[in-house]
Design an enzyme around this catalytic site. Structure first.
Site, PDB file in Angstrom:
ATOM      1  N   GLU A 248       0.897  -1.158   0.000  1.00  0.00           N
ATOM      2  CA  GLU A 248       0.000   0.000   0.000  1.00  0.00           C
ATOM      3  C   GLU A 248       0.931   1.203   0.000  1.00  0.00           C
ATOM      4  O   GLU A 248       1.556   1.500   1.013  1.00  0.00           O
ATOM      5  CB  GLU A 248      -0.901  -0.054   1.232  1.00  0.00           C
ATOM      6  N   CYS A 282      -2.235   8.869   2.442  1.00  0.00           N
ATOM      7  CA  CYS A 282      -2.035   8.440   1.049  1.00  0.00           C
ATOM      8  C   CYS A 282      -3.269   8.706   0.198  1.00  0.00           C
ATOM      9  O   CYS A 282      -3.160   8.776  -1.020  1.00  0.00           O
ATOM     10  CB  CYS A 282      -1.628   6.976   1.002  1.00  0.00           C
TER      11      CYS A 282
END
Ligand code: NAD
Length: 479
Positions: A248, A282
Site C-alpha cells: 500500500e 495516502c
C-alpha cells in the site's frame, strides 16, 4: 510516550540487542520523548523462530475461537481509547480528536476481522466420479508486517487483524519513529488472548529488519505500507525470495470539481479532508482541478477554509491541524512551495513553516502551479493543495490519470452522466463521486499502477493471508 518502548519476542518484553539507539520525538516541540535500543540480527531470527511456533498454535486454534479473541481486541481498544489516542498524538502529532477516530477505526478492523474468521470456508468442487474434490484454503504461515508512522495504529490494525483472522502468525515491525502505540497494541492483543508467539514485535532499523525477515525461510508473505521507492525495494527482495507481497504505497489524489457542483460546500469538505492528519495521508486530495467558470469561487472558499484551520499541538483541544510528524516532511513542504513559486504558482494560503519549536507548517494552497511543478507530479504527503482550472472535462481526466499513482480520486458533479463517466474513467483503486470515503474494514482498497499491489480490508484481505490447496480424495486407492 512512556519510557516503556521495548520489543516483544515470544511474549518476553525486552530491549533490542542491536548497537543502535532510536529516539522518539514529540513533533509539537521537536524534543526527545523516549529512546530505545533497536533489534539485532539475532533478535530478528528469534522473532521468526517464535512466530513459527506461534503459527503451529494459532493456526490450529478453531476459527471461531480466533474470532472471539479478535473481537476482544476491538473491545480493549475501545475501552482504552483515551490512552491509545494520547500515545498517537504524543508521538505522531495529530489532533486528539483525529487520534480518537483512529483508535475507533482500528477497533472496527479487529471487530470486523473477528466476525469474518469463522466464515472462512473451503469450496466443494463437483466431482466427475466418487472422489471428493475440495478447493481448500489454509493460513499461509508466518507473515512479516511493516508499517509507517502516519497512521501508526490503524495501519498496523489492518494488517494484524487480517493476518490473525486468517490463522497466520506475525512478526510486526512498526515505524521506528512511532513505536509506542504499537507496543500498546501488542499488549492489548496478548491481554485479549492472542498467544504471545503468534504476534512478535521488532523495533529498530527498518532496512536490516525487513531485509532479514523477507529472506528468512519461515516467512511466507510480506505486507508493507509506505513510500513507492521503499515498496519497490521490498518488492525486489520478495521477488528474489519468491514470496507474495502486499503493498500500500503513495498516492497523489486528483479531484475534479465540475461547474454544477455545490462549490462552497465542496471546498469546505475538501479542506477538512486535505488537512486531516496534516495532509500526511495516502488518499488525501492533493491536485484539485476546478471547472473554469467556478474556479474563482472555489479558490476563494477553499483559501478561506484553509486560513481558518487552527494550527497547534495535537494534545491541545482547540487544535485543528497538528505539526508534521518529522522534520523530513517540513523540509519537503518548503521545497514544494519554492519550486511551485518558481513555476508560476501563487500561494493563496499559508506557505511557510511556523517559527518557534515544533515541526509546524501552515495549511497551504497553491493556485495554478505549472503542470511540471513538482507539486503536480510528486506526492506532497503534507498540508499543501494545488488548485488548477480546466476548460474541457477530457483534459481534466487526462491530467488526473497522467501520474504513475492510482490510489484515490474524487469527483464532484450533479449531472448523472458525468458522474458515471468520472466513476469509470478515473484510474484509481478508490473513486469517490460526490463523496470522500474513508477506508472502512468491510471493503477492499488497493492502489493501481505504482500505488500498490493487492488490497487491504474486506474478505479479500483475509484471503490474501491464506493459501489454496486442492484436496482430491478417492474412497479407495486408484490404481
Ligand atoms: P521512507 O520511504 O524513508 O519511509 C517510509 C517507511 O518505510 C517508514 O515507515 C520506514 O520505517 C520504512 N523504511 C524506510 N526505509 C526502509 C528500507 N530500506 N527497508 C524497509 N523499510 C524502510 O519515507 P518517509 O520519509 O518516512 O516518508 C515519506 C514518504 O513516504 C511520503 O512521501 C509518502 O509517499 C510515503 N509514505 C506513505 C505512506 C502510506 O500510507 N502509503 C505512509 C508513510 C509514508
Amino acid at each position: 510516550v512512556s519510557g516503556f518502548v521495548q520489543q516483544c519476542i515470544a511474549g518476553a518484553w525486552r530491549e533490542g540487542r542491536g548497537l543502535e539507539r532510536f529516539a522518539v520525538h514529540d513533533p509539537a516541540t521537536g524534543e526527545v520523548a523516549a529512546s530505545y535500543a533497536g533489534a539485532s540480527e539475532d533478535d530478528v531470527d528469534a522473532a521468526a523462530a517464535s512466530a513459527a511456533q506461534g503459527f503451529a498454535d494459532w493456526s490450529s486454534t478453531p476459527a471461531w475461537t480466533r474470532g472471539l479473541v479478535l473481537l476482544r481486541v476491538g473491545e480493549l481498544l475501545r475501552a482504552g481509547r483515551d490512552r491509545f489516542a494520547r500515545l498517537i498524538s504524543a508521538e505522531q502529532g495529530k489532533p486528539l480528536a483525529e487520534s480518537l477516530a483512529e483508535v475507533a477505526r482500528a477497533a472496527d478492523f479487529f471487530t470486523w476481522a473477528g466476525g469474518e474468521a469463522p466464515r472462512l470456508a473451503d469450496r466443494i468442487v463437483p466431482s466427475r466420479d466418487a472422489a471428493e474434490l475440495v478447493a481448500a484454503s489454509q493460513p499461509m504461515g508466518v507473515v512479516c508486517l511493516l508499517t509507517p508512522w502516519n497512521y501508526p495504529l490503524i495501519l498496523i490494525a489492518k494488517k494484524v487483524s487480517a493476518a490473525l483472522a486468517a490463522g497466520c502468525a506475525c512478526v510486526l515491525k512498526p515505524s521506528e519513529e512511532t513505536p509506542g502505540v504499537a507496543v500498546a497494541l501488542v499488549q492489548a492483543c496478548q491481554d485479549a488472548g492472542v498467544p504471545p508467539n503468534a504476534l512478535n514485535l521488532l523495533l529498530g532499523e527498518p532496512a536490516m529488519i525487513s531485509r532479514r525477515l523477507i529472506a528468512h525461510p519461515v516467512v511466507r508473505k510480506v505486507s508493507f505500507t509506505g513510500s513507492v521507492p521503499v515498496g519497490r525495494l521490498l518488492a525486489e527482495q520478495a521477488a528474489c525470495a519468491l514470496k507474495p507481497i502486499t503493498l500500500e504505497l503513495g498516492g497523489h489524489a486528483p479531484v475534479i470539481v465540475c461547474d454544477d457542483a455545490p462549490v462552497e460546500a465542496v471546498a469546505a469538505a475538501l479542506c477538512a479532508r486535505k488537512f486531516h492528519n496534516a495532509g500526511q495521508a495516502c488518499i488525501a486530495p492533493s491536485r484539485i482541478f476546478v471547472a473554469a467558470p467556478v474556479f474563482d469561487r472555489f479558490l476563494s472558499a477553499f483559501t478561506a477554509a484553509a486560513q481558518s484551520v487552527r494550527l497547534g499541538p495535537g494534545l491541545e483541544p482547540a487544535t485543528g491541524m497538528g505539526p508534521l510528524a518529522n522534520p523530513r516532511r517540513l523540509a519537503a513542504m518548503e521545497s514544494f512551495v519554492d519550486d511551485a513559486l518558481r513555476r508560476g504558482g501563487e500561494i493563496t494560503a499559508g506557505g511557510r513553516r511556523r517559527t518557534g519549536p515544533g515541526w509546524f507548517f501552515e495549511p497551504t494552497v497553491v493556485a495554478r502551479p505549472a503542470p511540471d511543478a513538482r507539486l503536480m507530479t510528486e506526492e506532497p504527503f503534507g498540508p499543501i493543495a494545488a488548485v488548477v482550472p480546466f476548460n474541457r472535462l477530457d483534459d481534466a481526466v487526462a491530467q488526473a490519470n497522467a501520474l504513475p499513482y492510482g490510489l484515490a480520486a474524487y469527483a464532484f458533479a450533479e449531472d448523472p452522466a458525468v458522474q458515471q463517466r468520472l466513476a469509470r474513467g478515473l484510474e484509481a483503486g478508490l473513486v469517490g463521486v460526490n463523496d470522500l470515503p474513508g477506508h472502512l474494514p468491510e471493503y477492499p482498497l488497493g492502489g493501481w499502477k505504482e500505488s500498490g499491489l493487492g488490497v487491504e480490508g474486506g474478505a479479500e484481505a483475509i484471503e490474501s493471508y491464506r493459501i489454496r490447496k486442492l484436496i482430491a480424495r478417492a474412497p479407495t486407492a486408484r490404481t
